[in-house]
Scaffold this active site. Structure first.
Site, PDB file in Angstrom:
ATOM      1  N   THR A  33     -35.588 -80.335   0.090  1.00  0.00           N
ATOM      2  CA  THR A  33     -37.131 -80.440   0.522  1.00  0.00           C
ATOM      3  C   THR A  33     -38.077 -79.361   0.769  1.00  0.00           C
ATOM      4  O   THR A  33     -38.875 -78.939   0.784  1.00  0.00           O
ATOM      5  CB  THR A  33     -37.215 -81.780   1.068  1.00  0.00           C
ATOM      6  N   ASP A 215     -40.174 -83.194  -7.354  1.00  0.00           N
ATOM      7  CA  ASP A 215     -38.585 -83.617  -7.240  1.00  0.00           C
ATOM      8  C   ASP A 215     -37.496 -84.910  -7.789  1.00  0.00           C
ATOM      9  O   ASP A 215     -38.038 -85.272  -8.784  1.00  0.00           O
ATOM     10  CB  ASP A 215     -39.460 -84.238  -6.131  1.00  0.00           C
ATOM     11  N   GLU A 216     -36.757 -85.409  -7.286  1.00  0.00           N
ATOM     12  CA  GLU A 216     -35.791 -85.960  -7.841  1.00  0.00           C
ATOM     13  C   GLU A 216     -35.851 -86.435  -9.631  1.00  0.00           C
ATOM     14  O   GLU A 216     -36.206 -87.753 -10.088  1.00  0.00           O
ATOM     15  CB  GLU A 216     -36.388 -87.074  -7.245  1.00  0.00           C
ATOM     16  N   GLN A 246     -26.679 -87.897  -7.880  1.00  0.00           N
ATOM     17  CA  GLN A 246     -27.660 -88.776  -6.967  1.00  0.00           C
ATOM     18  C   GLN A 246     -28.800 -89.867  -8.367  1.00  0.00           C
ATOM     19  O   GLN A 246     -29.121 -90.182  -7.104  1.00  0.00           O
ATOM     20  CB  GLN A 246     -27.945 -88.545  -6.477  1.00  0.00           C
ATOM     21  N   ARG A 584     -23.921 -89.553   2.742  1.00  0.00           N
ATOM     22  CA  ARG A 584     -25.219 -90.053   3.954  1.00  0.00           C
ATOM     23  C   ARG A 584     -24.495 -89.755   4.779  1.00  0.00           C
ATOM     24  O   ARG A 584     -25.283 -89.806   6.512  1.00  0.00           O
ATOM     25  CB  ARG A 584     -25.756 -91.630   3.626  1.00  0.00           C
TER      26      ARG A 584
END
Length: 694
Positions: A33, A215-216, A246, A584
C-alpha cells in the site's frame, strides 16, 4: 512530501518506475500500500496530471485507506481511486445513450434480481420451489463474468437445469433493457462490451487514464482482466501489484493465472519482488515459506523478516472440538499474563460452522470476543428460524415464533394475511395457530402438526433433519451460491448441538434442550468493547494482522476443506489460504486440531492437516495433551452403551433421576416415568446414564 528514505531498495525501484508495464510481486507484510500511494505521488510530482492517473482496488475500505494516505502526501489531488465497479458505473453513466439506456437507469440489488427471476420462472410455468432462483442468479452471474456468448452458453450449458437457466437469462436480459435497469455484474460487462464495439470511446478512456495502477491483481476475474487489458493497450503504463500466493477467491471467479501470465501479456514488463517483511518474525515466515513452496504454479519468492527470529510455533492437539478451544483459552490467559492485549489476539477457522463451539466456550469462560465477517451463531437468521420452528413444535400457541416463520421460507403468505390472522386470534381470544382455517397458511399449519406428531418418535437431531426437509428450509438453500452454502453449513452445525446435548444428557426432551440453548444464546448481548479477542474465518482475515494468531481445525477434511479434493487446483487454493492465515501473525502463532470432532452433526476422526507436515519440524514446539490430565474433557463416545433392549414395565436406574419405570419404547428412544420431582422423561436407549435393573 515524498520521503524515499522510508523505503527499501526494491520499494524505491517500484516507486521510481514511470513508463511501461510493471509487475510488483508483493509478499505479505512487504508494504504494498505504501508503494502504491508513494508511486502515485511520484507520478504527480514528475509532471503527470492527477486526472490521468487511475488506481483500482477491490474493496471500498482499501480505496478509502489509500485515498487517506495519498492525501497526506499530495493534498487535494483528483486521482480516480476506487473499485472496479465504481469505475464501471462512471463509464456507464457517461455513455448511457451509446449503450441504449436513459441516463436515469437503475441498478438492481440482489433481492431485486431474485424477485425478477422468480417472476420469469412463474411466467414460464416453472415452480420456484423446485428450481432455485438463487441457482439461476448464480448461473446468470457466471455467464456475465465469463463473458460467454450465446453460442458458448448453448455449448457449455448441457443439463436440464442449465438449459432452463439460459432460457431465464434471455428473458431476464429483455426485462432489464425494457426497465432501463442493470445488475451488479453489468457494471463491468457493459464497459467491456462498449470498449470492444466502439473504438472512439475506448480511445477516449485510454487517453484519459494514461497511467493505471491495480491492487490485488491476483484476484481479478475474466471480465476484470479484459477490462484492464483494453484500457491499458494503447500506452501500456500498467502497474500491477499482487501476490499469487495470496489468491484465495477462486470460488468468486478469481483467476490467479492472470498475474502469472502478466509477462506473457506484456513481454517488456519490469518485474520487482518485494520480499522484505515488516510484520512477522522469522519463525512465522519460515513456516509460511515451507508451506507455500509445495504449490508448483507460482512465482518464486522467499519472505525475509525484519522483526527478529521470534519464538517457535506452538502445535496443540485437543481431545475434541471443545477441548481444542479450551486449549486456546488456556494459552490466551497465559498471553494476557505476559502483557498481550485481547485486541491483539485472533482465532481463525476454515468454516463459519466452527465458530459455534468457539463462541460457546468463550462465553462460558467469560472471555470477551467479537466475530468478524459473520453473525454470532445463535443470532444468524437461519438458526433463529430453526429454533422458532422447534418452539412452535413444543408450543403451537407461540405467536411470536409463528409470525417469524409462517412465511420463511417464502410461501406466498403476506403481511396482510398475517395481520388478519392476528386480529381474528385477538378477537376470539385464541392463538394465531388456532385461528388458521384456510388458504396457504393452512398448509403451513399442517406442516407444523405433522412435525408435532413426528417429534414423539424422533431424537432431537432427527427432528432437526425432519424440520429442514418438511419446512423447505433445506431446499431453499440447496444452491451453488456461496452465501446459501454457508447458511446450510450453519444449519448442519446445529445438528452438532442437538447431538452433543443428547450424548451428554441422554435426553431427547425438546423443552429441556430449548432451555439449555437459551442460556448460552442469552448469556451476553455482546457489547462492543475495544479490547476483545477476534474470531473470524481465514477468508475474512485477508489484509489484517494481529500479534497473536490461533489457527484451529488443522485437520484433513476441515483444512484443507473436503470440497477442495473434488476441484482441480482445490488443494493449492487451500494452501494459499493457509499461507494467508500464517502471515497474519506478527509475534506468536498457534496451530491446533482435535483427535475427534463433531461438525455438521457428525462425529469424525480426522488425520492432522497435510499443511502441518509441510512445516519444518524445527520450527514447531509440539505439545501433546495428556489424557490423564485432571482437566480432561470426557470424550463423546464414553456417553454411549451398547444397545439395550427395553420393554414397557422395565425398571431402570438413572444417575441423576434415580429409579424409574419404562412407559414407552420407540426406535432409539425410551420414555420413563421417574419420581414426581422429575416426571416423565425421554432418553436415548443406549446412554450410559441409564441401566436396566430388573
Amino acid at each position: 512530501m515524498i520521503n524515499l528514505e522510508e523505503l527499501n531498495d526494491k520499494q524505491r525501484e517500484a516507486v521510481a518506475h514511470k513508463d511501461g508495464p510493471c509487475l510488483v510481486i508483493a509478499g505479505a507484510g512487504s508494504g504494498k500500500t505504501k508503494v502504491l500511494t508513494t508511486r502515485i505521488a511520484s507520478l504527480i510530482t514528475s509532471g503527470v496530471s492527477d486526472y490521468q492517473i487511475l488506481a483500482i482496488t477491490f474493496t471500498n475500505k482499501a480505496a478509502k485507506e489509500m485515498r487517506e494516505r495519498l492525501a497526506q502526501i499530495v493534498p487535494n489531488n483528483e486521482v480516480f481511486l476506487g473499485t472496479f465497479h465504481s469505475l464501471g458505473l462512471r463509464i456507464i453513466r457517461e455513455n448511457a445513450l451509446k449503450l441504449g439506456m436513459d441516463r436515469n437507469f437503475t441498478i438492481l440489488d440482489s433481492d431485486d434480481v431474485i424477485s425478477l427471476i422468480k417472476k420469469i420462472l412463474k411466467e414460464k410455468g416453472y415452480d420456484s420451489k423446485e428450481i432455485s432462483p438463487s441457482y439461476i442468479r448464480n448461473r446468470i452471474s457466471f455467464i456475465k463474468n465469463e463473458m460467454l456468448s450465446e453460442e458458448e452458453i448453448i455449448k457449455f450449458f448441457n443439463t436440464d437445469i442449465e438449459k432452463i437457466a439460459f432460457e431465464v437469462y434471455l428473458e431476464y436480459q429483455k426485462k432489464l433493457r425494457k426497465n432501463n435497469s442493470i445488475d451488479f455484474d453489468d457494471l463491468l460487462l457493459l464497459p467491456v462490451s462498449l470498449f470492444k464495439k466502439d473504438l472512439e470511446v475506448l480511445r477516449h478512456y485510454q487517453d484519459k487514464y494514461r497511467y493505471i495502477l491495480i491492487d490485488e491483481y491476483q484476484d481479478t476475474n475474466q471480465v476484470q482482466y479484459k477490462f484492464v487489458k483494453l484500457l491499458a493497450s494503447k500506452y501500456q503504463n500498467l502497474f500491477v501489484v499482487g501476490d499469487p500466493d495470496q489468491s484465495i477467491y477462486m470460488f468468486r471467479g478469481a483467476n490467479y493465472k492472470n498475474i502469472l501470465n502478466f509477462e506473457k501479456d506484456y513481454p517488456s514488463a519490469k518485474v520487482i519482488a518485494l520480499e522484505d517483511n515488516y510484520r512477522s518474525t522469522k519463525m512465522i515466515l519460515d513456516a509460511a515459506n515451507s508451506v507455500i513452496k509445495n504449490n508448483k504454479d507460482r512465482k518464486e519468492k522467499n519472505l525475509k523478516s525484519h522483526c527478529g527470529d521470534g519464538v517457535k510455533i506452538k502445535y496443540l492437539q485437543g481431545y475434541d472440538e471443545r477441548h481444542e478451544i479450551k486449549l486456546v483459552l488456556d494459552e490466551i490467559k497465559k498471553l494476557l499474563d505476559e502483557g498481550f492485549k485481547k485486541k491483539e489476539i485472533a482465532v481463525f477457522y476454515r468454516t463459519n460452522a466452527q465458530a459455534r463451539v468457539a463462541e460457546e466456550q468463550f462465553l462460558k469462560a467469560n472471555m470477551p470476543y467479537k466475530v468478524i465477517g459473520s453473525f454470532y451463531f445463535y443470532s444468524r437468521k437461519e438458526i433463529k428460524d430453526l429454533i422458532c420452528y422447534m418452539r412452535l413444535i413444543l408450543n403451537p400457541h407461540d405467536d411470536i415464533s409463528l409470525r417469524r416463520v409462517i412465511n420463511s421460507p417464502k410461501r406466498g403468505i403476506g403481511l396482510a394475511t398475517i395481520n388478519k390472522l392476528e386480529a381474528i386470534a385477538n378477537d376470539q381470544k385464541i392463538s394465531m395457530f388456532e385461528a388458521i382455517t384456510s388458504g396457504k397458511e393452512l398448509k403451513f399449519k399442517e406442516i407444523i402438526q405433522e412435525l408435532i406428531g413426528d417429534s414423539d418418535s424422533l431424537s432431537l437431531t432427527e427432528l432437526v433433519d425432519d424440520i429442514l426437509v418438511k419446512t423447505g428450509m433445506k431446499d431453499e438453500l440447496d444452491t451453488n451460491q456461496l452465501e446459501d452454502e454457508l447458511r446450510l453449513d450453519n444449519l448442519m452445525e446445529f445438528r452438532s448441538i442437538t447431538a452433543s446435548f443428547e450424548e451428554q444428557t441422554g435426553l431427547v426432551n425438546l423443552q429441556d434442550f430449548l432451555e439449555e440453548i437459551s442460556l448460552v444464546s442469552d448469556i451476553s448481548m455482546h457489547k462492543e468493547d475495544e479490547d476483545v479477542v477476534t474470531l473470524m474465518t481465514m477468508h475474512s482475515a485477508k489484509g489484517l494482522e494481529f500479534d497473536v494468531v490461533f489457527l484451529i481445525g488443522m485437520e484433513e477434511g476441515i483444512f484443507p476443506n473436503q470440497n477442495a479434493f473434488l476441484e482441480q487446483d482445490g488443494v493449492d487454493e487451500e494452501r494459499r489460504l493457509c499461507y494467508v492465515g500464517i502471515t497474519r501473525a506478527k509475534k506468536r502463532l498457534y496451530l491446533l486440531n482435535a483427535k475427534r470432532r463433531m461438525l455438521y452433526g457428525r462425529e469424525s476422526v480426522n488425520l492432522p492437516s497435510r499443511f502441518l507436515n509441510e512445516i519444518d519440524e524445527s520450527l514447531l514446539e509440539i505439545e501433546s495433551s495428556n489424557i490423564n490430565n485432571k482437566d480432561k474433557i470426557v470424550v463423546n463416545d464414553m456417553y454411549l452403551n451398547a444397545e439395550v433392549d427395553y420393554q414397557v414395565g422395565d425398571v431402570v436406574m438413572h444417575t441423576v433421576y434415580g429409579k424409574g419405570v419404562v412407559v414407552g419404547v420407540d426406535k432409539s428412544i425410551v420414555t420413563i416415568a421417574f419420581h414426581k420431582k422429575y416426571g416423565i422423561r425421554k432418553l436415548m436407549k443406549n446412554h450410559k446414564s441409564l441401566k436396566k435393573i430388573n
